[in-house]
Design a protein around this motif. Sequence first.
Motif, short mmCIF file in Angstrom:
data_model
loop_
_atom_site.label_atom_id
_atom_site.label_comp_id
_atom_site.label_asym_id
_atom_site.label_seq_id
_atom_site.Cartn_x
_atom_site.Cartn_y
_atom_site.Cartn_z
N ALA A 71 -23.50 28.09 68.45
CA ALA A 71 -25.05 28.86 69.44
C ALA A 71 -24.80 30.03 70.06
CB ALA A 71 -25.69 28.12 69.77
N LEU A 72 -25.08 31.11 70.00
CA LEU A 72 -25.04 32.21 71.05
C LEU A 72 -25.85 33.26 70.96
CD1 LEU A 72 -23.09 34.13 72.87
CD2 LEU A 72 -22.15 35.60 71.14
N ARG A 85 -22.98 39.22 75.83
CA ARG A 85 -21.36 39.88 75.38
C ARG A 85 -20.24 38.88 76.75
NH1 ARG A 85 -18.88 43.21 72.67
NH2 ARG A 85 -16.27 43.80 73.68
N ALA A 86 -21.43 38.45 78.43
CA ALA A 86 -20.13 38.55 78.59
C ALA A 86 -19.90 36.22 78.63
CB ALA A 86 -20.95 37.51 80.45
N GLN A 149 -10.78 48.46 75.88
CA GLN A 149 -12.18 48.69 76.94
C GLN A 149 -13.04 48.29 76.45
OE1 GLN A 149 -11.43 50.56 79.68
NE2 GLN A 149 -12.34 52.53 79.46
N PRO A 150 -13.26 47.81 78.06
CA PRO A 150 -15.29 47.03 77.38
C PRO A 150 -15.62 47.28 76.60
CG PRO A 150 -14.28 46.53 79.38
CD PRO A 150 -13.52 47.63 78.82
N ILE A 151 -16.63 46.73 75.53
CA ILE A 151 -17.54 46.79 74.56
C ILE A 151 -19.12 47.04 75.67
CG2 ILE A 151 -18.66 47.41 72.02
CD1 ILE A 151 -15.99 45.91 71.13
N GLU A 152 -19.98 48.34 75.49
CA GLU A 152 -21.13 48.17 75.53
C GLU A 152 -21.50 47.34 75.10
OE1 GLU A 152 -22.18 49.09 78.71
OE2 GLU A 152 -19.65 50.24 79.16
N PRO A 153 -22.94 46.31 75.74
CA PRO A 153 -23.75 45.55 74.78
C PRO A 153 -24.89 46.21 74.13
CG PRO A 153 -24.08 45.26 76.85
CD PRO A 153 -23.68 46.37 77.09
N VAL A 154 -24.66 45.39 72.55
CA VAL A 154 -25.57 46.10 71.82
C VAL A 154 -27.51 45.64 71.52
CG1 VAL A 154 -26.12 46.05 69.29
CG2 VAL A 154 -24.09 46.60 69.47
#
Length: 154
Positions: A71-72, A85-86, A149-154
């Motif tokens: 689950a996510l 993302r977190a 680099q961190p990826i921005e949330p979709v």
Amino acid sequence: MLIREAQVADISKMSEVRLAVQENVLSTPGSVTYDDYVEYLMQRGKGWVAEVESRIVGIAIVDLQGRNIWALFVHPDFDRQGIGRALHDTMLAWYFSHTNEAVWLGTEPGTRAEAFYRKAGWRAVGVRGNGEIKFEFKAGEWLLREKQQPIEPV
């Protein structure tokens, strides 16, 4: 936002989040039971919840035995705030600290979830019998992603 380990006492609120989603909806809502949550949280793997103002708004559960993401999900009222993302990163960091085995998941094609997983570095490896795209993430790919680099949330 607070990310913390999920507890059995959280299951009813976790289920509320799961049933509120608008993509990857359960075709039979009763098919995932309280006992299923207990098994995945206490025996098969581990789970986390995201809280905003003491409200559970996101859930993540990884199945260490089955090497898959069970689950996510983020409540639709809290989309695009980095919560998914977190949870994703917390879950994979824990998973890959316990095994070097690849982890897999399935999600419906053409969804925001599919775009999220692709952007996060998951690789499509086929189609499941239910029509979902099967994605895989390998330990080496996780280590490389962690260095980027961190990826921005979709």
